[in-house]
Structures are given as C-alpha cells and as structure tokens.
Design an enzyme around this catalytic site. Structure first.
Site, PDB file in Angstrom:
ATOM      1  N   ILE A  36     -10.443   0.842  -4.055  1.00  0.00           N
ATOM      2  CA  ILE A  36     -10.212   2.261  -3.752  1.00  0.00           C
ATOM      3  C   ILE A  36     -10.290   3.157  -4.969  1.00  0.00           C
ATOM      4  O   ILE A  36     -10.397   4.308  -5.170  1.00  0.00           O
ATOM      5  CB  ILE A  36      -9.448   2.638  -2.640  1.00  0.00           C
ATOM      6  CG1 ILE A  36      -9.606   4.175  -2.280  1.00  0.00           C
ATOM      7  CG2 ILE A  36      -8.119   2.386  -3.170  1.00  0.00           C
ATOM      8  CD1 ILE A  36      -9.341   4.275  -0.791  1.00  0.00           C
ATOM      9  N   TYR A 143       1.530  -4.239  11.448  1.00  0.00           N
ATOM     10  CA  TYR A 143       0.514  -5.139  10.698  1.00  0.00           C
ATOM     11  C   TYR A 143       0.070  -6.373  11.378  1.00  0.00           C
ATOM     12  O   TYR A 143      -1.025  -6.930  11.361  1.00  0.00           O
ATOM     13  CB  TYR A 143       1.385  -5.607   9.278  1.00  0.00           C
ATOM     14  CG  TYR A 143       0.906  -6.679   8.505  1.00  0.00           C
ATOM     15  CD1 TYR A 143      -0.380  -6.486   7.977  1.00  0.00           C
ATOM     16  CD2 TYR A 143       1.254  -7.865   8.145  1.00  0.00           C
ATOM     17  CE1 TYR A 143      -1.158  -7.312   6.852  1.00  0.00           C
ATOM     18  CE2 TYR A 143       1.052  -8.725   7.278  1.00  0.00           C
ATOM     19  CZ  TYR A 143      -0.347  -8.779   6.882  1.00  0.00           C
ATOM     20  OH  TYR A 143      -0.924  -9.649   5.876  1.00  0.00           O
ATOM     21  N   ILE A 173       2.704 -15.023  -0.155  1.00  0.00           N
ATOM     22  CA  ILE A 173       2.339 -15.475  -1.659  1.00  0.00           C
ATOM     23  C   ILE A 173       2.870 -15.049  -2.871  1.00  0.00           C
ATOM     24  O   ILE A 173       3.104 -14.033  -3.021  1.00  0.00           O
ATOM     25  CB  ILE A 173       0.863 -15.124  -1.708  1.00  0.00           C
ATOM     26  CG1 ILE A 173       0.223 -15.251  -0.365  1.00  0.00           C
ATOM     27  CG2 ILE A 173      -0.154 -15.628  -3.110  1.00  0.00           C
ATOM     28  CD1 ILE A 173      -0.331 -16.637  -0.017  1.00  0.00           C
TER      29      ILE A 173
END
Ligand code: AKB
Length: 319
Positions: A36, A143, A173
């Site tokens: 974006i 989420y 992660i």
C-alpha cells in the site's frame, strides 16, 4: 506452470523476505512485489514493484492482467494486537483482500493462491498442548476470527470452484531483517533488539507464557515448500498446522544471557496477555510433515545466535 507471481503486502515482515526468496528462485522478472506504500525501499528498489491496495478489486485485477500473473501470495493482513484496537478495519482488510483474490482465481485470472492462516484460529477452549490439526476452534480475537473464517472460505473455494489455494497456520515468526507489526508474538523479536541496544527488556507477557514460534528462514521454507508441492499431496485445503519450537519469555531471556551475560528482563503484562493466554502452547503438525515433508531447522539457541549476530552486524554497518 512457470509461476508469474504477485506478492500482496510485500513490504511487511514475512512478505519482504518471501519476495527476496521468490526473486532468487524464479528470477526478478517473474516476481511483482506490491504494497500500500513504499515502506521498504530494499523491496521497492530490488525488482518489479506496484503500489496496490489489497481491498481495491479493480486495481488488483488490472495489476494481475498487466503482468499476466498466475500465482498470488496474499501477505497483507492486520494482526492480533492491532486488530483488537481496530476490529472493523481488521475484518475489512483481512476478509475483503481474501475474497478479491479467491474470486479472481474462481474467474480464472489466477491459477494458484497462498494465503497465510495463524495459530490465532485457536481459542481458549482449544486443547493447549500439542494442539491437533482438527480440534475445537473458538478464536477470541478479531484477527483469529478472520483467519478461521478465511480458512473455511479457502476450503469452500477449493471444493466448489477448484481454486488451488494453499495455507499454513503460522506461529510467531522471528526475524532480524524487517520488524513485525501489531502482533502478540512480536515480543520475541523486540527482545533481541532491546538486548543489544539497552541490555534490558520489559516484556508485555508474563515470564511463563509459552507460545509456538519459528525462525523466519523456516517459515519461508514452509511457504515455498507448500506452494511447490504436487497438487495431490495437499490434502488439507483449509490450513495446515505448522510448528518448529515453543518457548516462554523467560527461556528466550536465558538463551540471550548465554551470549550477553548482563542482559536483564522484567515483566509488565498488558492487553496482549489475554490474547496469548487464548492461544496454544505447542502445535502438532504431523499432517504437514507427512503430506508435504515439512521439517524445521532452527531451535531457540540457533535463533538467538542468528538474531544477535545479524542485528549486531546491522548496527555496525549503520554506525
Ligand atoms: C500475531 O501475533 O498476531 C501473529 C500471529 C501469531 O499470527 N504473529
């Protein structure tokens, strides 16, 4: 099929390293990165790049036609912690982008889709230890709800419209190249930055909060492996459980202390503690290991070594 790839959300934590890896495997001209905004100049300047809003169906279609894209990795999403601050924005971004990509695949514009799910699909009623592939799933975050609903839609589009969509449930992660943004597992990256800059870290989770985690190289390998696997070996079309290691903030601190003996940690749990408490402590990923030969490489001390060595190198280069 020679993949012509579009990565949506290519400037983010996983998207940026995935872009680099896919450019390395398939060649710079085969991989179009998009996001974006221009918020990762390494990605913007290292190959084909388009500004793209994942919620804008018309622009997405134009980009796919312009580059004759046949494979999409949809990495744009609002994560767990930010999602709790902006529930409707999280719902809109996470669901609209998925529907746009699935519908473009259904209409024949794309042949293959990767969409990441997460351990956030699980909730407080899920068995916490060695959480199985098939189990109770009552996510309590926006989420997590978008990821669980997304999984149902992926499977639906595969069954009804033969859309070749593949997905894994990422744990937290850990990476040294790009910062994560807005997740509950972000502490496991922040802690290494602060260990080097301040010698101290104040953790937003309690010391015994155990969560499933993975080093970025393993996460990228899983993503590439599931996409390269023969169609018939992908037997789960919602999302695969995926695991490497599990640890607590105390255990990361101990691992860091092996290399930085003066490092200290304190604990000030905030709203993210409730999110972490609703997630599994460890994951059973037998199906991924059996169906497409998933295996991980990095344990906690190996991750600590990679993180501290590479972050230190970066600091020296920038000074
Ligand atoms: C988050 O913490 O929200 C993410 C995830 C586990 O999907 N890292």
């Amino acid at each position: 099929m020679n993949p012509k790839i579009l990565i949506i959300g290519a400037c983010g934590q996983i998207g940026s390293e995935l872009t680099t890896k896919l450019r390395h495997i398939y060649g710079d001209n085969q991989v179009v990165a998009s996001d974006i905004s221009y918020n990762n100049l390494d990605i913007v300047n290292s190959g084909l790049f388009e500004i793209l809003d994942a919620q804008d169906y018309a622009s997405l279609k134009i980009c796919i036609e312009k580059y004759e894209i046949n494979t999409v990795y949809l990495m744009a999403a609002m994560l767990s912690a930010t999602g709790e601050k902006y529930p409707m924005k999280a719902w809109d971004l996470n669901m609209n982008s998925l529907f746009h990509v699935l519908n473009l695949a259904k209409e024949g514009f794309i042949k293959k889709v990767f969409w990441p799910s997460s351990i956030a699909v699980f909730g407080p009623t899920t068995p916490k230890v060695n959480t199985p592939q098939y189990t109770v799933m009552e996510p309590s975050t926006v989420y997590g709800i978008t990821k669980q609903v997304g999984e149902r839609w992926c499977e639906y589009y595969f069954n009804k419209y033969n859309v070749d969509v593949r997905s894994i449930r990422y744990p937290g992660i850990i990476s040294h190249k790009t910062l994560p943004g807005g997740g509950t597992t972000d502490y496991a990256v922040d802690i290494y930055h602060k260990a080097l800059s301040d010698g101290h870290y104040e953790c937003f989770l309690t010391e015994e909060t155990e969560l499933p985690m993975m080093f970025m190289d393993d996460a990228i390998k899983a993503t590439v492996d599931i996409m390269q696997a023969p169609t018939e070996s992908i037997k789960i079309r919602s999302a695969y459980n995926l695991a490497a290691i599990s640890f607590t903030p105390r255990e990361v601190a101990e691992s860091i202390k092996k290399q930085l003996s003066d490092f200290t940690i304190s604990y000030a749990p905030d709203f993210r503690q409730d999110i972490a408490d609703s997630w599994p402590k460890s994951i059973d990923d037998n199906e991924a290991r059996k169906h497409w030969n998933w295996s991980h490489e990095f344990d906690l001390d190996a991750i600590t070594n990679e993180m501290l060595t590479n972050l230190e190198k970066k600091t020296l280069q920038n000074s």
